[in-house]
Design an enzyme around this catalytic site. Structure first.
Site, PDB file in Angstrom:
ATOM      1  N   ARG A  78     -19.858  -3.005  -0.917  1.00 16.91           N
ATOM      2  CA  ARG A  78     -19.434  -3.825   0.225  1.00 16.91           C
ATOM      3  C   ARG A  78     -18.168  -3.291   0.898  1.00 16.91           C
ATOM      4  O   ARG A  78     -17.819  -3.730   2.000  1.00 16.91           O
ATOM      5  CB  ARG A  78     -19.227  -5.273  -0.225  1.00 16.91           C
ATOM      6  CG  ARG A  78     -20.519  -6.052  -0.379  1.00 16.91           C
ATOM      7  CD  ARG A  78     -20.252  -7.473  -0.812  1.00 16.91           C
ATOM      8  NE  ARG A  78     -19.901  -7.556  -2.224  1.00 16.91           N
ATOM      9  CZ  ARG A  78     -19.522  -8.659  -2.852  1.00 16.91           C
ATOM     10  NH1 ARG A  78     -19.435  -9.795  -2.168  1.00 16.91           N
ATOM     11  NH2 ARG A  78     -19.219  -8.654  -4.126  1.00 16.91           N
ATOM     12  N   SER A 135      22.591  21.653  22.968  1.00 17.83           N
ATOM     13  CA  SER A 135      21.280  21.096  23.290  1.00 17.83           C
ATOM     14  C   SER A 135      20.257  22.185  23.586  1.00 17.83           C
ATOM     15  O   SER A 135      20.595  23.277  24.058  1.00 17.83           O
ATOM     16  CB  SER A 135      21.401  20.161  24.487  1.00 17.83           C
ATOM     17  OG  SER A 135      22.255  19.083  24.193  1.00 17.83           O
TER      18      SER A 135
END
Length: 434
Positions: free
Chosen positions: A17, A380
């Site tokens: 199931r 960055s």
């Protein structure tokens, strides 16, 4: 720990199931297979834990041996002796009292198991009163004795009004199993050997069969993906309550996903939407909203919001901001505020990781290491192409691609093409469309 109780856990079924190729007991709840929880509760009580396996038995055994030692595994001959009674045929308990549990009951607790030991009856049978028992077999009880179990299709109208059903957990005296298991028959529609037939035979012989009323929430089996989800909700609430009682602050706790293996120490704050997985350890740290921590150590740090710490990372005294992903890296005293990927890296104290920085750690065939020393300032939009080693006290200019190699201390690393300016380009370009 009891030295008179053996616990048998039935974990042989397929679980059709569940609609899955995976054995039912291997489906996970809060990061651990559901069978783990039944064994964990059993091991808190006795040193004789017997697990009956059949379907995908090697996978079941291997998965449980990751967590436990001293288990006894018994293989059911499911082809010739299917059913719960067939599962018990090769079981050899060490002690006089034998508790039979199901491996698909992950919510069972030690305290619930211990209630079976307080009753001296030959058989103690767990029963649950349900508001709507439709679809379940009824347990007929008189004078605090179980008389029989009646399947709904066989029940009379008066028996259908009974709201007490079988919870599927039993405590037997060993001699009861020795007497009746060999006498089980598969003369039924399913051609299976049922443990419930022991109840009927024992009653016919006048044995003492006592009911034990139990809470549905702990004894409810997991038979579908819907049951799995509901069980996980309950288990996670237990985990959250346990850690909040131990001093962890959880903001909107119902929104926090927490797995069994996660541990906390000291003063910790977990914000809403966080996902804490695997064997993570969080020590004196603040995990901000919607961050994910997987199998990592976070110590004296703040993470997120919206950060992802992947497995095997160790982060100490560090600030990790939003949209930063860390994988298999050690960061000590580092600031990585936003929009970065740091994989297979070791970064030392005082270093700052600028927005948009990434470690290029994979060439399509192999992963490589990035080692960054102390007080390294990375501008960055920097790419660090591994394998690479950068010494202490280095500055890397924004927009730099740092190629593989070793870089000495006290330098500026800069890779930048001169700016090219073309006069009148803007006017020329946009005049094309006129």
């Amino acid at each position: 720990m009891s030295n008179s109780l053996s616990i048998v856990i039935l974990a042989a079924g397929k679980g059709s199931r569940m609609k899955s190729l995976k054995a039912k007991v291997l489906h996970k709840i809060c990061g651990r297979e559901m069978l783990y929880y039944s064994i964990k509760a059993a091991k808190e009580i006795t040193d004789d834990v017997i697990v009956v396996v059949a379907h995908q038995k090697d996978a079941v055994i291997t998965s449980m041996e990751k967590y436990f030692t001293g288990l006894t595994f018994v293989t059911q001959d499911a082809e010739n002796f299917p059913g719960t009674g067939g599962a018990m045929m090769e079981v050899k308990p060490r002690y006089d009292d034998v508790l039979v549990l199901n491996g698909d009951m992950p919510l069972i607790t030690r305290s619930s198991i211990e209630k079976f030991l307080a009753n001296p009856a030959d058989i103690v049978m767990s029963v649950i009163p349900l508001d709507n028992p439709s679809g379940y077999g009824r347990v007929v009880i008189e004078n605090n004795q179980v008389l029989r179990i009646v399947e709904e299709k066989d029940a009379s109208e008066s028996e259908k009004t009974i709201n007490t059903v079988n919870a599927g957990v039993y405590a037997f005296k060993h001699h009861v199993l020795q007497t009746y298991i060999p006498r089980l028959s598969n003369a039924n529609a399913q051609k299976e050997y049922y443990l419930t037939d022991v109840i009927e035979m024992a009653r016919n012989d006048g044995l003492n069969i006592a009911p034990l009323y139990v809470e549905e929430v702990e004894f409810k089996g997991v038979n579908s993906k819907n049951d799995l989800t509901n069980a996980e909700i309950i288990m996670m609430e237990r985990l959250r309550r346990t850690w909040m009682d131990a001093g962890v602050i959880m903001q909107l706790p119902e929104s926090i996903y927490l797995e069994e293996g996660v541990q906390f120490e000291g003063e910790c704050v977990i914000e809403n939407g966080a996902r804490l997985c695997g064997n993570s350890l969080i020590v004196n740290s603040h995990i901000k909203a919607h961050s994910v921590i997987e199998d990592s150590v976070i110590r004296d740090s703040d993470i997120g919001p919206l950060a992802h710490i992947r497995p095997l990372s160790i982060i100490e005294g560090t600030h990790i901001g939003n949209f930063v992903e860390v994988k298999k890296s050690t960061l000590t005293g580092v600031k990585a505020g936003h929009l970065s990927y740091l994989g297979d890296a070791t970064i030392d104290t005082g270093s700052n990781i600028g927005a948009g920085t990434i470690t290029c750690n994979y060439d399509g065939l192999k992963k490589y290491q990035t080692i960054i020393g102390k007080n390294v300032f990375i501008g960055s939009d920097t790419q660090l192409i591994a394998p690479i080693e950068i010494a202490d006290n280095v500055m890397i200019a924004a927009g730099t691609t740092v190629t593989s190699g070793k870089y000495e201390s006290d330098i500026l690393i800069l890779s930048r093409h001169p700016i090219k300016k073309i006069a009148g380009f803007f006017t020329k370009f946009f005049s094309k469309g006129k």
